[in-house]
Design a protein around this motif. Sequence first.
Motif, PDB file in Angstrom:
ATOM      1  N   ASN A  47     -12.008  65.532  42.752  1.00 24.33           N
ATOM      2  CA  ASN A  47     -11.992  66.887  43.054  1.00 24.33           C
ATOM      3  C   ASN A  47     -10.825  67.793  42.105  1.00 24.33           C
ATOM      4  N   TYR A  48     -10.205  66.880  41.147  1.00 23.58           N
ATOM      5  CA  TYR A  48      -9.396  67.378  40.287  1.00 23.58           C
ATOM      6  C   TYR A  48      -9.349  66.788  38.956  1.00 23.58           C
ATOM      7  N   LEU A  49      -9.251  67.475  37.918  1.00 27.16           N
ATOM      8  CA  LEU A  49      -9.174  66.621  36.580  1.00 27.16           C
ATOM      9  C   LEU A  49      -7.590  67.058  36.141  1.00 27.16           C
ATOM     10  N   ASN A  68     -11.732  72.639  39.404  1.00 31.25           N
ATOM     11  CA  ASN A  68     -12.632  72.651  39.654  1.00 31.25           C
ATOM     12  C   ASN A  68     -13.701  71.982  38.541  1.00 31.25           C
ATOM     13  N   PRO A  69     -13.563  70.476  38.601  1.00 35.52           N
ATOM     14  CA  PRO A  69     -13.980  69.849  37.390  1.00 35.52           C
ATOM     15  C   PRO A  69     -15.465  69.593  37.528  1.00 35.52           C
ATOM     16  N   TRP A  70     -16.147  69.536  36.230  1.00 37.35           N
ATOM     17  CA  TRP A  70     -17.587  69.501  35.749  1.00 37.35           C
ATOM     18  C   TRP A  70     -18.460  70.745  36.332  1.00 37.35           C
ATOM     19  N   SER A  71     -17.754  71.784  36.701  1.00 39.53           N
ATOM     20  CA  SER A  71     -18.623  72.824  37.052  1.00 39.53           C
ATOM     21  C   SER A  71     -19.205  73.672  35.576  1.00 39.53           C
ATOM     22  N   ASP A  72     -18.468  73.037  34.259  1.00 38.81           N
ATOM     23  CA  ASP A  72     -18.839  73.535  33.228  1.00 38.81           C
ATOM     24  C   ASP A  72     -18.690  72.587  32.215  1.00 38.81           C
ATOM     25  N   LYS A  73     -19.262  72.695  30.843  1.00 40.54           N
ATOM     26  CA  LYS A  73     -18.985  71.470  29.915  1.00 40.54           C
ATOM     27  C   LYS A  73     -17.594  71.412  29.467  1.00 40.54           C
ATOM     28  N   TYR A  74     -17.251  70.120  29.125  1.00 35.73           N
ATOM     29  CA  TYR A  74     -15.992  69.908  28.316  1.00 35.73           C
ATOM     30  C   TYR A  74     -16.199  69.524  27.037  1.00 35.73           C
ATOM     31  N   TYR A  75     -15.571  69.877  26.007  1.00 39.09           N
ATOM     32  CA  TYR A  75     -15.653  69.495  24.606  1.00 39.09           C
ATOM     33  C   TYR A  75     -14.205  68.955  24.118  1.00 39.09           C
ATOM     34  N   ILE A  76     -14.342  67.764  23.643  1.00 39.29           N
ATOM     35  CA  ILE A  76     -13.079  67.236  22.928  1.00 39.29           C
ATOM     36  C   ILE A  76     -13.162  67.482  21.637  1.00 39.29           C
ATOM     37  N   LYS A 117     -13.142  73.939  27.957  1.00 42.22           N
ATOM     38  CA  LYS A 117     -14.330  74.232  28.983  1.00 42.22           C
ATOM     39  C   LYS A 117     -15.237  75.466  28.730  1.00 42.22           C
ATOM     40  N   THR A 118     -16.398  75.448  28.809  1.00 41.83           N
ATOM     41  CA  THR A 118     -17.359  76.214  28.331  1.00 41.83           C
ATOM     42  C   THR A 118     -18.663  76.006  28.389  1.00 41.83           C
ATOM     43  N   THR A 119     -19.543  76.912  28.554  1.00 50.89           N
ATOM     44  CA  THR A 119     -21.129  76.553  28.463  1.00 50.89           C
ATOM     45  C   THR A 119     -21.458  75.862  27.101  1.00 50.89           C
ATOM     46  N   GLU A 120     -22.523  75.449  27.001  1.00 47.79           N
ATOM     47  CA  GLU A 120     -22.997  74.747  25.934  1.00 47.79           C
ATOM     48  C   GLU A 120     -22.902  75.513  24.722  1.00 47.79           C
ATOM     49  N   LEU A 121     -22.524  74.820  23.694  1.00 45.31           N
ATOM     50  CA  LEU A 121     -22.125  75.510  22.258  1.00 45.31           C
ATOM     51  C   LEU A 121     -23.384  75.162  21.285  1.00 45.31           C
ATOM     52  N   SER A 122     -23.807  76.090  20.683  1.00 44.56           N
ATOM     53  CA  SER A 122     -25.019  76.014  19.821  1.00 44.56           C
ATOM     54  C   SER A 122     -24.723  75.448  18.604  1.00 44.56           C
TER      55      SER A 122
END
Length: 962
Positions: A24-26, A78-86, A115-120
Motif C-alpha cells: 500500500n506504500y512505497l 499510491n505505489p505503481w500507479s505510474d512508472k518508476y525510473y531509477i 515517477k512519471t508516464t513512460e519516457l520516450s
Amino acid sequence: MTKRFSLTVLLITLIITLFGVDANYLISVDVANACNRTILREFDLQIYHISGDNLIAGISDLNKISRSDVSWKLIDENPWSDKYYIISDKKGKKIELDATLGKEIYRDENIMIIKTTELSVEQITIIPYSITEMFPIPINYRYERVYPSLRTEIQTERTVVNDLLTEINPDSLGYFIQSLEDFGTRYCFAANRDQVANWIKNEFIRFGYTDVVIDSFYQNNVWHKNVVATIEGTLNPEQIVIIGGHHDAITYTNPYVNAPGADDNASGSGAALEIARALKAINYQPETTIRFITFAAEEVGLWGSHHYAQAAFDQGMNIKIMLNNDMIAHTTYPPDNWSIVIYEYSGFENEANFSRQVLQQFTNLTPVTGYNSPSSDSYPFWTRGFPPIFFIETDFNPYYHTVNDLFIHLNMDYAIETVKATAAIAVLINSVPDIPEDFLARDAGNGSELILEWSPVESTVIDYYQIGVGLSTGSYTSFYETEDTSLTLSGLTEGVTYYVGLSAVGASGYASAMVETTGTPRSVPLAPVGLFDMPLSDRIILNWSPNMEADLAGYRLYRSEQEGELGVQINQELLTENSYIDIDVEAGIYYYYTLKAVDETNNESEPSEQVRSRIVTMDQGVLIVADTPDGNGSFQNPTLASVTSFYNQILTGYYPDIYPLWSEYRVKLADLGAYSTIVWHKNNVAVSTYDDEIINVIKQFLDLGGNILFSTYFPGNLFGNSNVYPNNFSQGNFIFDYLKINQVNMISSARFKSANSTVSNYPELIIDEDKAPAGFNYHIFNVESITPANQGTEIYSYHSDFPDGSPEASMNGLPVGIEYIGNDYKVITLSFPLYYIDQQDARDFISYVMNEKFFEPVSVEDDVVIPITDKEFYLYGNYPNPFNPETVIKFYLQRESIVTLAVYNLKGQRVRVLIDDKVGVGEHLAVWNGKDDHNREVASGIYFYQLTTEFGQDIKKMLLMK
C-alpha cells in the motif's frame, strides 16, 4: 551505459502476475544504524532496490514499522500507479534533471527515483545519466550481515587455470574492440544493428562454437538481437555461468551516424569474445556450462538483458553466476596502481567475496567494491534472483558517450587483467560452497554457553565449517572448526553480546563468505515478545513469538482486570505452545494479559509487554471515539472539557463510554467490538492520517455489522491519506470501499455556515455563533467536500451566507455529508465537526441518526431496551456476534403479522428457516445453532439473517467463527 528500460505491456502483466504487488506504500528504510537488521523481517517488506544503506521497499501496513526504532520515510502513498525510473550517474556527479520529465520521489548520494508516464527514446537519448525502470519485483535481501571469508587465499594450484589465462592476450582483445569500433555506430536503432549482431555470431562460429544463436526480441517497433554462444559443461551442465557485455553504443549528438563506443561497450563484448576464443584454443572443457551473451539495446534501457533474464526466469534456468563486463579498458595510471570496481549485489555477497579473492590471486588489480548498481546488464539478473557480478574501470573514461570513445584512448594490458579474472571466476565458481542457511545462536540458559545451529550446505562437498567469535560485528578473535552443523560455545560471560560468523569450507579448499548472527548468554530467560490478542464473541485468543532459549520449559500467562497489575496465573500447567485461548471471559470487561517465560530450573523471565483485550459482543450501546486532544480553547482548538460536555449533551439518554484516541494513538477491535454504535469525532484542525492498524480495526468493526458516525475535519486525509485537492479515490481504498467517498475537494477561501439537508428528515445544521469567529461573519473554514461513490448517498451540502460568486461562497452546494445504510453495516460521514454546530441542531441530528438510521435503543431506568422507531417492526443485532456455536436473534412487532426469519449465506442461498408463522405483538427471539435445514453444521464465515413481515423486511449480518 544504461539509459532506460521499458518492457511491453504483456511483460508487465506477467511480472505482476508472477510476483504480485501487495504494497500500500512505497518507503525508504535506513539500515545504517540498525544493530539487528533481522528485525526488518517482521515488517513484511517487499524490497525493490537497495541504494547504499537505504532499502526502497513496498509495505502493506505502516503500523509495526511506525512503532519501531527503525528509521524510514514515506516515498509514495499510491505505489505503481505510474512508472518508476531509477536514475544514476557513473561519474558520481549530482543528478540534475528537468522537472518536466517526472516527479522526484526519492534521492540519495547514489540514485534518484522519478515517477512519471513512460519516457520516450528521444527523451532518454538526451539525458546524460543512466536510467532504468524499476518494477514491482521483490529482490533478494540477506537480513543477516555477511563478511568475507576468513580464508583470503584460494586453495588451488594456479596450474588449474594457468593454460586458459596464458592464452588470453591483449592483442586479440584489441582486435575485437577495434573491429566493433569500425562499424562507426552500434546504436540499437541504427540501420546496421543486424550487421553488428551477425558479425559477433560469425566470430563465435569462427572459434569453433556450434551452439550459437541470435536471440531476437521486439521493442519500440524494432527487432533487436542478442547473440548467445554456449559451451556445455562436463560435470554440471544444468548449471550455467553467463559471461556478458553489451554490444550497442550511444552518443548524445547523432547516434544513428557516429557512436563508436570502444570502451562503452566494445570492451565488454570483446571480453566475452576473447574468453570464448581462448577456451576453444586450448580445448578447455568446463565443468559448468558457460554461456557467452552480447546484449543489444542496453543503452536505451537494458532491454536485451531484461529480455534474456526474464526468459531465464520463466524457463527455470539454474544460473550459477552472471559475470558482466562494462567499460573495463580505460586507465591513465601505472600498473602498480591499477584497480577495478566490482559491484556486488545484495543477497549474493558470497559470489562477490569469491570474485575479490580471484582478482587478488590471479591478477594485479586491486578490487574496489561498489553495491547494487542499476546501470548495467547485471541489474535485470539481480532483480529476478540470479547472482550477478559487474566489473567497471575505476579511472572513468572522460570520453563516455561521445564520438571520441575510441580505441586509441584504451589500455589493453589493463583491460586484459579483468578479462583474466572473469575467465578464472567462470571456471572455478562451481567449487565455491554456498553460505550456510538458518544460522542461529541459541541461549543455553546457564549464563555461559551459546548453542550454534545451521542447515547443512549441500551444493558442494563440504570439508568443514569455520566459526569466528568476537565482541563487535565482523571482528573475530576466537576461531573454531567442526564437521557437524552445530557447535556449543562455552566459557562465555553472562549478559555480553557475542558476534558469531559462520562459513563453509569445501573439499577443494574454497570457503564461502561468512554469515553473522548474535547471541547473549543468560541464566534467566528473556521476556517474551510479540504478545497479541484476537477477541471473539465468547473467547480471547492470545499468540506470541517463541523464545529461543535452549532450556525453555514453557510460559506462564497472567491476567488482571486492572491495568499495570500482573494479576493471577490462568494456566495450571506450563504452556508449551505459543498460543492460549481464554474462555473464562465476561462481556464488557477488559482483561490485561502478561506473559513470562520459564526455563528448566524454574527461572522466570521479566514480564512481557501487557496486552489489553475484551470479547466482541456489540451489545454495550454507544462509544465515543474522541480524537480531539485538549486545546487552548481558541478557534479550531477546543478544550477537552468543552468537547466532552458537548457530546455528552447531544447523546443524552445513551450514556456513552469514551475512548481517548487522542492520547492512546491506537485502537483495537477489543476497544470497539463491545459496542453497537460508534460516534467518532476530531474537532481540531491539525492534519493527520490514520495508519493501517486503525483503518483495519474500523474495517473489522464494520464487517461485523457495526454502525459508525464520523464527524471530523479533513476526512480525505484521515481516511484516504490525501492532502491535495481535488483528489479521487478508487476501489481498493478504504475511503472508497467503506465510507463510499469518491472524491474530496477544498477551496481555502471558502467559508462554511451551515449544512443543508439534501434528503428528507435530516435536520439543517447551523454553526453555533458562539464558537465561530466574528471576523469571518460567524463562519468556519477548512471544510472539505466529499462526493459519494456508488452506494453512497449525499445527505448534506455546503452552505455559506456570503454572496454567490464570492470566494467565500465558492463551495456552495458541494456535498459535505454521506450516508451508507446497508444490510452489511451502516456508516455516516460528515466532513465538518458537529462540535461547531448549534447544540440543539446537533442533538436533533443525533436523535434522528440513532433512531431512524442506526436503530440504536435508548437506555431507560428500568433497564428495558425499546427501539425508538416509527416502523411497525424492528430487527435487533444478534447476540453474540461473532458466535460459536449458537446465537440469539431478536425482533419486535408493533402488531401481529405473518413472519419469516431465515438465514442466508454469502451467495444468497437460504441455509435455515428459523420462523415461518403468524407472530403476535411484542418482542420475540430465535436461536440459530450454526446448522442448516438438514441439521448439518455449516462452515465458518459471514451469514445474513432476514426478517420478512407484512409491513416490510430487514436484513443484518453475523459472523460464525469456529
